[in-house]
Design an enzyme around this catalytic site. Structure first.
Site, PDB file in Angstrom:
ATOM      1  N   SER A  51       0.800  -1.233   0.000  1.00  0.00           N
ATOM      2  CA  SER A  51       0.000   0.000   0.000  1.00  0.00           C
ATOM      3  C   SER A  51       0.828   1.276   0.000  1.00  0.00           C
ATOM      4  CB  SER A  51      -0.953   0.012   1.200  1.00  0.00           C
ATOM      5  OG  SER A  51      -2.051  -0.833   0.955  1.00  0.00           O
ATOM      6  N   LYS A  54       0.058   3.627  -2.733  1.00  0.00           N
ATOM      7  CA  LYS A  54      -0.999   4.633  -2.677  1.00  0.00           C
ATOM      8  C   LYS A  54      -0.433   6.056  -2.617  1.00  0.00           C
ATOM      9  CE  LYS A  54      -4.638   1.761  -0.585  1.00  0.00           C
ATOM     10  NZ  LYS A  54      -4.014   0.459  -0.320  1.00  0.00           N
ATOM     11  N   SER A 115      -5.966   3.433   4.620  1.00  0.00           N
ATOM     12  CA  SER A 115      -5.482   2.664   3.476  1.00  0.00           C
ATOM     13  C   SER A 115      -6.609   1.892   2.795  1.00  0.00           C
ATOM     14  CB  SER A 115      -4.373   1.691   3.916  1.00  0.00           C
ATOM     15  OG  SER A 115      -3.593   1.286   2.809  1.00  0.00           O
TER      16      SER A 115
END
Length: 437
Positions: A51, A54, A115
């Site tokens: 993640s 991101k 997230s």
């Protein structure tokens, strides 16, 4: 008279890593202002960032906001794809509903704080029309930002197998985003410097997401356990000055974290990849921050008005005065290792375009006219260089003239020319006579 020093003396040489006892497969620590690397471990090894990917979605969203292509209060409808992903609570998610709309800001906050994967895909679709188009934007932007050793196959950092067969076209069913620690740090560097407002959201320890299933709210606890105001048992990992940035974990990636902290005006960015547990990534990050803040300091190397002893003036052609003083316009500040000031030597780089062929200024000369820049040469060890090939160019200050020099009138210039003519004749005669003996 004119000494032109080359900037290549400032280019770094790689040094052996300082032993920090890191239990991570790859890591890097940089100064957030200059991109100077303070520590690295396997920094070019390509690994799944999970993640932490991101951060690129955040970058592209904030860019779209600044370009007014998207607004914070813009409402977003939830597609079938986003809905199905958001209902998977084994992944990090806020369960989204199809019967209501969400603002871009609500989706952004759930992505940056919690997230949320479904929210991330919804933002990708909002910006690019589809996640497939968005992935192309991610890879194009990475090249533009100077990232190396990377590949984006989706907006979230999940393995494509978790996307229920709806992964972006042109990507493999079991593919996952890939980045090196250096590439990840490069992305974080640009995100923080280009859009510093990202830290306002990334630093929120806990927030309520009000539009949950059947109207029930969801408490979003920030996955970043190093935030100073993180509640409960996570306080054991809190670290003074931390205000971001992004965690990540998948089966392939293990546990990773891009952190940033500021103390005494010095901001650091760290990356640790493939650590052994959810909380180990924070323990390893702490080692990096402790090393950085204990061993480095932002220091003024040369003050405003600094002059090199051997080159404090430049000759002026056709001026009322024959020379003019030059000095640093601003102080030159950089992050250095504690007590290493003596290892930094000043370097003056004169701008050839600002000078005549014989290396002089031509009158009239303005006060404050740029003639080059001041940088430094580091004579110490453990020099890891910068994130960027031209990194040293960011640590310079302009060198400017300290007074104006008006052009001499035609009579003075004529007298100088005549005087120069007779001087040349006398020199030739003297040389000829000298050759007789």
């Amino acid at each position: 008279m004119l000494i032109f020093t080359t900037f290549f003396a400032n280019f770094p040489t790689k040094a052996s890593a300082v032993e920090l006892g890191l239990e991570a497969e790859a890591a890097i620590l940089i100064d957030a202002k200059s991109g100077k690397i303070l520590y690295e471990l396997n920094a070019d090894q390509t690994l799944p960032p999970a993640s932490m990917s991101k951060m690129m979605t955040e970058y592209l969203l904030l860019e779209a906001i600044h370009q007014k292509k998207v607004s914070w209060d813009q409402e977003v409808s939830i597609s079938d794809y986003v809905y199905k992903i958001s209902q998977n609570r084994s992944l990090s998610n806020v369960p989204l509903r199809k019967d209501i709309k969400y603002t871009v800001k609500e989706l952004y906050e759930s992505m940056a704080i919690y997230s949320a994967n479904g929210s991330t895909i919804a933002l990708a679709e909002t910006i690019a029309g589809s996640e497939t188009n968005f992935v192309k934007m991610m890879n194009d932007k990475a090249k533009e930002l100077g990232m190396k050793d990377f590949k984006f196959v989706n907006s979230t950092g999940l393995n494509n197998k978790d996307l229920l067969g709806m992964h972006p076209k042109g990507t493999g069913e079991t593919e996952e985003n890939m980045m090196s620690a250096r590439a990840t740090a490069t992305l974080a560097y640009h995100l923080i410097n280009d859009y510093p407002e990202v830290l306002e959201t990334a630093s929120i320890p806990v927030k309520k997401f009000t539009k949950g299933i059947d109207g029930e709210g969801i408490t979003m606890l920030n996955w970043n356990a190093m935030l100073p105001d993180i509640p409960g048992y996570l306080q054991q990992f809190a670290y003074q000055g931390v205000d971001g940035l992004k965690t990540g974990s998948t089966e392939l990636a293990g546990y990773c974290f891009t952190g940033t902290a500021v103390r005494n005006g010095m901001r650091l960015i760290s990356v640790v990849m493939r650590t052994k547990s959810q909380y180990a990534r924070f323990e390893e990050t702490k080692k990096l921050f402790d090393y950085g803040f204990s061993n480095f300091v932002e220091k003024e190397l040369f003050p405003e008005g600094y002059q090199l002893k051997k080159q404090s003036t430049l000759k002026v052609t056709k001026g009322k005065e024959h020379e003019v003083e030059i000095a640093a316009k601003e102080p030159l500040t950089t992050v250095i290792k504690v007590n290493e000031e003596e290892l930094y030597e000043p370097k003056l780089i004169l701008d050839e375009k600002a000078l005549s062929k014989d290396g002089t200024l031509v009158a009239p000369v303005k006060k404050g006219q740029k003639v080059g820049y001041l940088t430094y040469e580091y004579k110490g060890e453990n020099n890891f260089g910068y994130l960027f090939d031209d990194g040293g160019l960011h640590e310079t200050v302009d060198v400017v003239t300290q007074a104006k020099v008006e052009k001499a009138n035609w009579f003075v210039l004529s007298m100088r020319a005549i005087g120069g003519f007779f001087v040349d004749i006398w020199s030739s005669v003297a040389s000829g006579i000298k050759g007789l003996f």
